[in-house]
Design an enzyme around this catalytic site. Structure first.
Site, PDB file in Angstrom:
ATOM      1  N   ASP A  34       0.857  -1.192   0.000  1.00 14.70           N
ATOM      2  CA  ASP A  34       0.000   0.000   0.000  1.00 14.70           C
ATOM      3  C   ASP A  34       0.891   1.240   0.000  1.00 14.70           C
ATOM      4  O   ASP A  34       1.935   1.241   0.659  1.00 14.70           O
ATOM      5  CB  ASP A  34      -0.901  -0.004   1.250  1.00 14.70           C
ATOM      6  CG  ASP A  34      -2.195   0.773   1.053  1.00 14.70           C
ATOM      7  OD1 ASP A  34      -2.106   1.990   0.756  1.00 14.70           O
ATOM      8  OD2 ASP A  34      -3.274   0.185   1.212  1.00 14.70           O
ATOM      9  N   GLY A  39      -5.109   4.359   2.268  1.00 15.69           N
ATOM     10  CA  GLY A  39      -5.064   3.264   3.247  1.00 15.69           C
ATOM     11  C   GLY A  39      -4.576   3.760   4.603  1.00 15.69           C
ATOM     12  O   GLY A  39      -4.077   4.876   4.736  1.00 15.69           O
ATOM     13  N   SER A  78      -6.498   1.179  -5.092  1.00 20.72           N
ATOM     14  CA  SER A  78      -7.156   2.250  -5.845  1.00 20.72           C
ATOM     15  C   SER A  78      -7.968   3.093  -4.889  1.00 20.72           C
ATOM     16  O   SER A  78      -8.578   2.547  -3.964  1.00 20.72           O
ATOM     17  CB  SER A  78      -8.118   1.693  -6.909  1.00 20.72           C
ATOM     18  OG  SER A  78      -8.818   2.755  -7.532  1.00 20.72           O
ATOM     19  N   LYS A  94      -3.868   6.056 -13.000  1.00 19.62           N
ATOM     20  CA  LYS A  94      -2.580   5.348 -13.087  1.00 19.62           C
ATOM     21  C   LYS A  94      -2.616   3.996 -12.368  1.00 19.62           C
ATOM     22  O   LYS A  94      -2.073   3.009 -12.866  1.00 19.62           O
ATOM     23  CB  LYS A  94      -1.464   6.221 -12.507  1.00 19.62           C
ATOM     24  CG  LYS A  94      -0.999   7.320 -13.466  1.00 19.62           C
ATOM     25  CD  LYS A  94      -0.091   8.328 -12.813  1.00 19.62           C
ATOM     26  CE  LYS A  94       1.300   7.780 -12.612  1.00 19.62           C
ATOM     27  NZ  LYS A  94       2.223   8.841 -12.119  1.00 19.62           N
ATOM     28  N   ASN A 102       1.624  -3.467 -14.313  1.00 22.62           N
ATOM     29  CA  ASN A 102       2.768  -3.937 -13.524  1.00 22.62           C
ATOM     30  C   ASN A 102       2.458  -5.253 -12.813  1.00 22.62           C
ATOM     31  O   ASN A 102       3.297  -6.167 -12.756  1.00 22.62           O
ATOM     32  CB  ASN A 102       3.156  -2.886 -12.474  1.00 22.62           C
ATOM     33  CG  ASN A 102       3.808  -1.667 -13.100  1.00 22.62           C
ATOM     34  OD1 ASN A 102       4.335  -1.733 -14.206  1.00 22.62           O
ATOM     35  ND2 ASN A 102       3.755  -0.538 -12.405  1.00 22.62           N
ATOM     36  N   GLY A 105       2.205  -8.235 -15.115  1.00 20.91           N
ATOM     37  CA  GLY A 105       3.570  -8.661 -15.448  1.00 20.91           C
ATOM     38  C   GLY A 105       4.179  -9.481 -14.321  1.00 20.91           C
ATOM     39  O   GLY A 105       4.846 -10.508 -14.567  1.00 20.91           O
ATOM     40  N   TYR A 148     -12.442   7.220 -12.467  1.00 20.32           N
ATOM     41  CA  TYR A 148     -12.583   5.951 -11.723  1.00 20.32           C
ATOM     42  C   TYR A 148     -13.237   4.883 -12.600  1.00 20.32           C
ATOM     43  O   TYR A 148     -12.722   3.772 -12.741  1.00 20.32           O
ATOM     44  CB  TYR A 148     -13.410   6.186 -10.465  1.00 20.32           C
ATOM     45  CG  TYR A 148     -13.552   4.965  -9.592  1.00 20.32           C
ATOM     46  CD1 TYR A 148     -12.446   4.400  -8.959  1.00 20.32           C
ATOM     47  CD2 TYR A 148     -14.793   4.374  -9.379  1.00 20.32           C
ATOM     48  CE1 TYR A 148     -12.566   3.281  -8.139  1.00 20.32           C
ATOM     49  CE2 TYR A 148     -14.927   3.261  -8.557  1.00 20.32           C
ATOM     50  CZ  TYR A 148     -13.815   2.716  -7.945  1.00 20.32           C
ATOM     51  OH  TYR A 148     -13.950   1.610  -7.139  1.00 20.32           O
ATOM     52  N   LYS A 152     -11.313   1.453 -14.143  1.00 21.59           N
ATOM     53  CA  LYS A 152     -11.752   0.089 -13.844  1.00 21.59           C
ATOM     54  C   LYS A 152     -12.138  -0.670 -15.121  1.00 21.59           C
ATOM     55  O   LYS A 152     -11.885  -1.879 -15.241  1.00 21.59           O
ATOM     56  CB  LYS A 152     -12.927   0.115 -12.865  1.00 21.59           C
ATOM     57  CG  LYS A 152     -12.547   0.596 -11.463  1.00 21.59           C
ATOM     58  CD  LYS A 152     -11.570  -0.350 -10.781  1.00 21.59           C
ATOM     59  CE  LYS A 152     -11.367  -0.009  -9.312  1.00 21.59           C
ATOM     60  NZ  LYS A 152     -10.406  -0.918  -8.663  1.00 21.59           N
ATOM     61  N   ARG A 189     -18.616   8.391   1.216  1.00 21.85           N
ATOM     62  CA  ARG A 189     -19.702   7.513   0.803  1.00 21.85           C
ATOM     63  C   ARG A 189     -20.854   7.613   1.793  1.00 21.85           C
ATOM     64  O   ARG A 189     -20.697   8.045   2.933  1.00 21.85           O
ATOM     65  CB  ARG A 189     -19.195   6.078   0.642  1.00 21.85           C
ATOM     66  CG  ARG A 189     -18.406   5.945  -0.650  1.00 21.85           C
ATOM     67  CD  ARG A 189     -17.889   4.560  -0.885  1.00 21.85           C
ATOM     68  NE  ARG A 189     -16.628   4.310  -0.217  1.00 21.85           N
ATOM     69  CZ  ARG A 189     -15.824   3.304  -0.515  1.00 21.85           C
ATOM     70  NH1 ARG A 189     -16.156   2.467  -1.472  1.00 21.85           N
ATOM     71  NH2 ARG A 189     -14.691   3.125   0.128  1.00 21.85           N
TER      72      ARG A 189
END
Length: 321
Positions: A34, A39, A78, A94, A102, A105, A148, A152, A189
């Site tokens: 993170d 977070g 995210s 990003k 990434n 991979g 956003y 996604k 939210r």
């Protein structure tokens, strides 16, 4: 026998931390990663003393290296609330694009199975109701929420490309509104906002007229669905959420009843592109995973309230002996 190793990105977030708990309980070695933009280390500090837990402070939008074998990668890094992704839209794009690339991979290099956290927001402001996985959505790519929603949607497309082109084992979960302990009080939210406002004795903020609907799933149910999906053989997207739909106005009434405060609503303008309907069709999850939510809203809200009571600074005049 060596423990299986799982990487959880966004591991210090609301959902990521609950997933870390679940995988520790199931006997895995868990690596949480993170960058702590949204977070919070408090969510996982109880795990730091465990030898089967590691934490990497890292931004997955940059090159990701994890030594040793990995069996599973769960990509939950995210920003996930409008208040965050409207503030940091470029980081949001990003982490959904570069971050996903990434980690795919890394999954290839480690021969690991990768599950990505997609969202009901891929359906945008839906024109079909309830929303099933074969609905392609109604998204405004250039609106304020586009950063956003499109991150996604791109993440899903990239993941499917790796699955089809490279034969990588991938899983896609489309997460609907989820709630429970460890939600950020200020995450913007509706549930944390209502609970915080009710506990402080403030009016509840409703955007629009409150007729828009949401379907709230308790976090333990969601984690169970994700766990089953990861271990399943199904690589297409699966909705995980609770189909019990409620209007925002009704939800405000439930929160006031739960907290014992009088209903006092402050109406505010509806944000641009705010979805009017949100209800998952979970027939795929029932059929493929044998999953459906078990915790009803009354019980889930009570558990969440206990957490919020410890976190919200309640004015002295509202303290009950």
């Amino acid at each position: 026998m060596a423990r299986k190793r799982v990487l959880v990105t966004g591991g210090a977030g609301f959902l990521g931390s609950h997933l870390c708990d679940r995988f520790i309980a199931e006997g895995y070695h868990v690596i949480a990663m993170d960058n702590l933009i949204t977070g919070n280390l408090e969510n996982i500090e109880h795990l730091f003393k465990l030898e089967q837990f590691e934490f990497y402070h890292h931004d997955v939008s940059k090159f990701v290296h994890v030594p040793g074998k990995l069996d599973y990668i769960l990509h939950f890094a995210s920003p996930a609330s409008p208040i965050d992704y409207l503030k940091i839209p470029i980081q949001t794009l990003k982490v959904g694009s570069l971050g996903t690339h990434n980690l795919l991979g890394l999954a290839m290099a480690k021969k690991a199975r990768m599950l990505i956290a997609s969202t009901s927001e891929v359906y945008g402001d839906p024109l079909v109701h309830p929303q099933s996985e074969d609905y392609w959505g109604n998204v405004n790519p250039v609106g304020p929420r586009g950063c956003y929603d499109e991150a996604k949607r791109f993440q899903e497309a990239m993941t499917m490309a790796y699955q089809m082109h490279h034969g990588l084992e991938t899983r896609i979960v489309r997460i609907f509104n989820t709630y429970g302990p460890r939600m950020r009080l200020d995450d913007g939210r509706v549930l944390p906002a209502f609970l915080s406002q009710a506990l402080r004795g403030e009016p509840l903020s409703i955007f629009g007229d409150g007729s828009q609907t949401r379907s709230f799933c308790y976090v333990d149910d969601l984690v169970e669905g994700i766990y089953r999906l990861l271990l399943s053989d199904y690589h297409m997207p699966v909705n995980i959420g609770n189909p019990s739909e409620i209007t925002i106005k009704q939800f405000a009434e439930e929160i006031c009843k739960l907290t014992g405060v009088e209903l006092n609503i402050e109406y505010q303008p509806l944000p641009t592109d705010d979805p009017q309907k949100r209800q998952p069709d979970i027939s795929k999850a029932r059929e493929v995973l044998g999953w459906e939510p078990k915790v009803d809203r009354a019980e889930g809200l009570q558990r969440t309230l206990e957490y919020f009571k410890e976190k919200v600074k309640v004015p002295a005049e509202r303290m009950v002996n």
